[in-house]
Design an enzyme around this catalytic site. Structure first.
Site: not given
Ligand SMILES: C[C@@H]1O[C@H](OP(=O)(O)OP(=O)(O)OC[C@H]2O[C@@H](n3cnc4c(=O)[nH]c(N)nc43)[C@H](O)[C@@H]2O)[C@@H](O)[C@H](O)[C@@H]1O
Length: 444
Positions: A53-56, A303, A305, A385, A402-403
């Site tokens: 799972e990702g950060f957000n 944003h 993605r 960002d 979720t970002f």
């Molecule tokens: C479908 C799911 O979506 C989830 O992504 P999603 O919700 O976009 O969002 P996150 O869960 O945060 O995961 C995306 C990660 O990619 C990097 N990232 C994405 N967009 C940016 C950006 O604009 N700037 C920067 N600096 N970094 C970015 C960042 O490390 C971020 O935490 C994924 O975590 C899961 O693995 C899965 O793919």
């Protein structure tokens, strides 16, 4: 083992000072320090989230637990419950392999004091320091009395009805679940490992914990207890988007150094200054009120993605050309000439995107030096960002990212009119009526 502990804090405080402090604490462990004398029945609730799972999403799981723990702490015998924030592992999306991105404390990204004014939380190094004061049996190791490995039920519905429930799973072998990060922490010794099939809101955890406490009556009532919940993303929000959700969310302010980097960048590159943006930003989140007058800086933020979305979300992810057309149209509507792009795309794709955006000022944050990059790391870069996007005149996010959701929330807190925030990039520039992200306005 103490050097393992030091690893946790090496980014945030002086190593030698810390070793000295820890030795001090351990040598006086028979005494009961003032700070913990008033803490009978302390329960430390550790948790972890499914590794991929990702950060957000992890931020959202925190909110579920923070709301729960805050309410739990008002009921006996949980008055001294503490939620322990799991150290950040290197996440899949943190690609800078030359940076040290293991075992990062939450204070690297968030203002812990602000979060603590909402719920009783401890950063992992703080937990280690605090629990050491209780007099550990095997310092510096920490006994985790019970590990709850949450699992989904095979079938969610019984005769088409969703019931909240949990059940202990007899077919449960710890070795199958060791890919999680928390239990890999060398100082945590786990005793009992149970698998629990779980479906329902976070409040159901209270029943699980009460049952556990009843089963441990043999121990002295004021013994310190450490429990761990693995795959905590399985627990659902009690109420998503209600007042409590937003209080927890508002308390989750970013760490000050990251705020400052974003602020300097906005001033220097985007000519955007705090006073003109008219955003709501009192020193404490508790003073925030209903407000919709934010103006933001003279730029559009997007944003965009890419990464895994290009392959797995083809249905909703626009091509570079389509995204560029939508950006152009929006700039025209807003009478602006600058777009700030937050993206996880490659340098090559960015060059191609810029080629579609001639005569538009395209801006993107990159750390000003290797030192700054090493300091903020990939997670901090992503937060910068998000802060910059949150302060723009108008924002467009990515469908089901979720970002992007966290940027929507940030803008709601800062007080932007809704139509400047809840916007989504479409797959095709010509398609007016594409699928959009939901609108979840702030409530106070
Ligand atoms: C479908 C799911 O979506 C989830 O992504 P999603 O919700 O976009 O969002 P996150 O869960 O945060 O995961 C995306 C990660 O990619 C990097 N990232 C994405 N967009 C940016 C950006 O604009 N700037 C920067 N600096 N970094 C970015 C960042 O490390 C971020 O935490 C994924 O975590 C899961 O693995 C899965 O793919």
């Amino acid at each position: 083992a103490s050097s393992d502990i030091v690893d946790y804090v090496s980014n945030s405080c002086d190593k030698h000072q810390y070793i000295f402090h820890l030795t001090d604490i351990l040598s006086t462990r028979q005494k009961c320090p003032q700070s913990i004398a008033k803490m009978p029945n302390t329960i430390y609730l550790l948790y972890d989230v499914n590794p991929p799972e990702g950060f957000n999403l992890r931020r959202d799981v925190y909110i579920r637990l923070a709301v729960f723990v805050r309410q739990l702490a008002s009921r006996k015998p949980f008055q001294n419950v503490r939620l322990v924030l799991p150290p950040w592992r290197r996440l899949t999306h943190w690609k800078s392999s030359h940076l040290q991105q293991h075992s990062l404390p939450w204070e690297h990204f968030f203002d812990i004091e602000s979060m603590r004014r909402y719920a009783p939380v401890l950063d992992f190094p703080e937990f280690l320091t605090e629990i050491a004061q209780f007099g550990l049996q095997e310092p510096p190791y920490v006994q985790v009395q019970q590990v709850f490995q949450l699992m989904n039920f095979e079938y969610m519905f019984e005769q088409d009805v969703f019931h909240e429930k949990f059940e202990f799973e007899s077919d449960c072998r710890k070795e199958q679940h060791l890919q999680g990060y928390l239990l890999q922490q060398p100082m945590l010794l786990d005793n009992d490992f149970v698998c629990v099939r779980y479906q329902g809101s976070v409040n159901l955890l209270e029943r699980l914990l009460r049952q556990q406490l009843k089963n441990s009556v043999g121990q002295a009532a004021n013994d310190v207890k450490v429990y761990a919940i693995l795959n905590a993303e399985i627990v659902l929000h009690d109420q998503w988007g209600d007042k409590e959700f937003w209080r927890a969310r508002r308390s989750m302010r970013f760490a000050e150094p990251l705020q400052q980097i974003a602020e300097k960048y906005r001033a220097r590159v985007l000519n955007s200054h705090k006073v003109d943006e008219l955003v709501q930003r009192p020193p404490m989140w508790e003073s925030e009120r209903v407000y919709r007058e934010a103006v933001g800086g003279d730029y559009l933020a997007v944003h965009f993605r890419r990464g895994d979305f290009v392959h797995w979300r083809q249905r909703s992810t626009p091509t570079l050309k389509s995204a560029a057309t939508q950006i152009r149209e929006q700039l025209h509507l807003l009478n602006l000439t600058t777009v700030y792009i937050a993206t996880d795309t490659t340098a090559m794709e960015l060059t191609n995107l810029k080629a579609y955006l001639q005569r538009v000022r395209v801006r993107r944050f990159t750390p000003e030096s290797l030192t700054q990059k090493a300091l903020i790391k990939d997670g901090g870069h992503a937060i910068v960002d998000q802060i910059i996007c949150a302060h723009a005149r108008h924002f467009i996010g990515t469908f089901e990212s979720t970002f992007s959701y966290r940027i929507y929330e940030e803008r709601e807190i800062l007080g932007f009119p809704k139509h400047t925030t809840f916007n989504t990039l479409c797959k095709y520039a010509t398609l007016e009526d594409c699928e959009k992200n939901s609108v979840w306005p702030i409530v106070y």
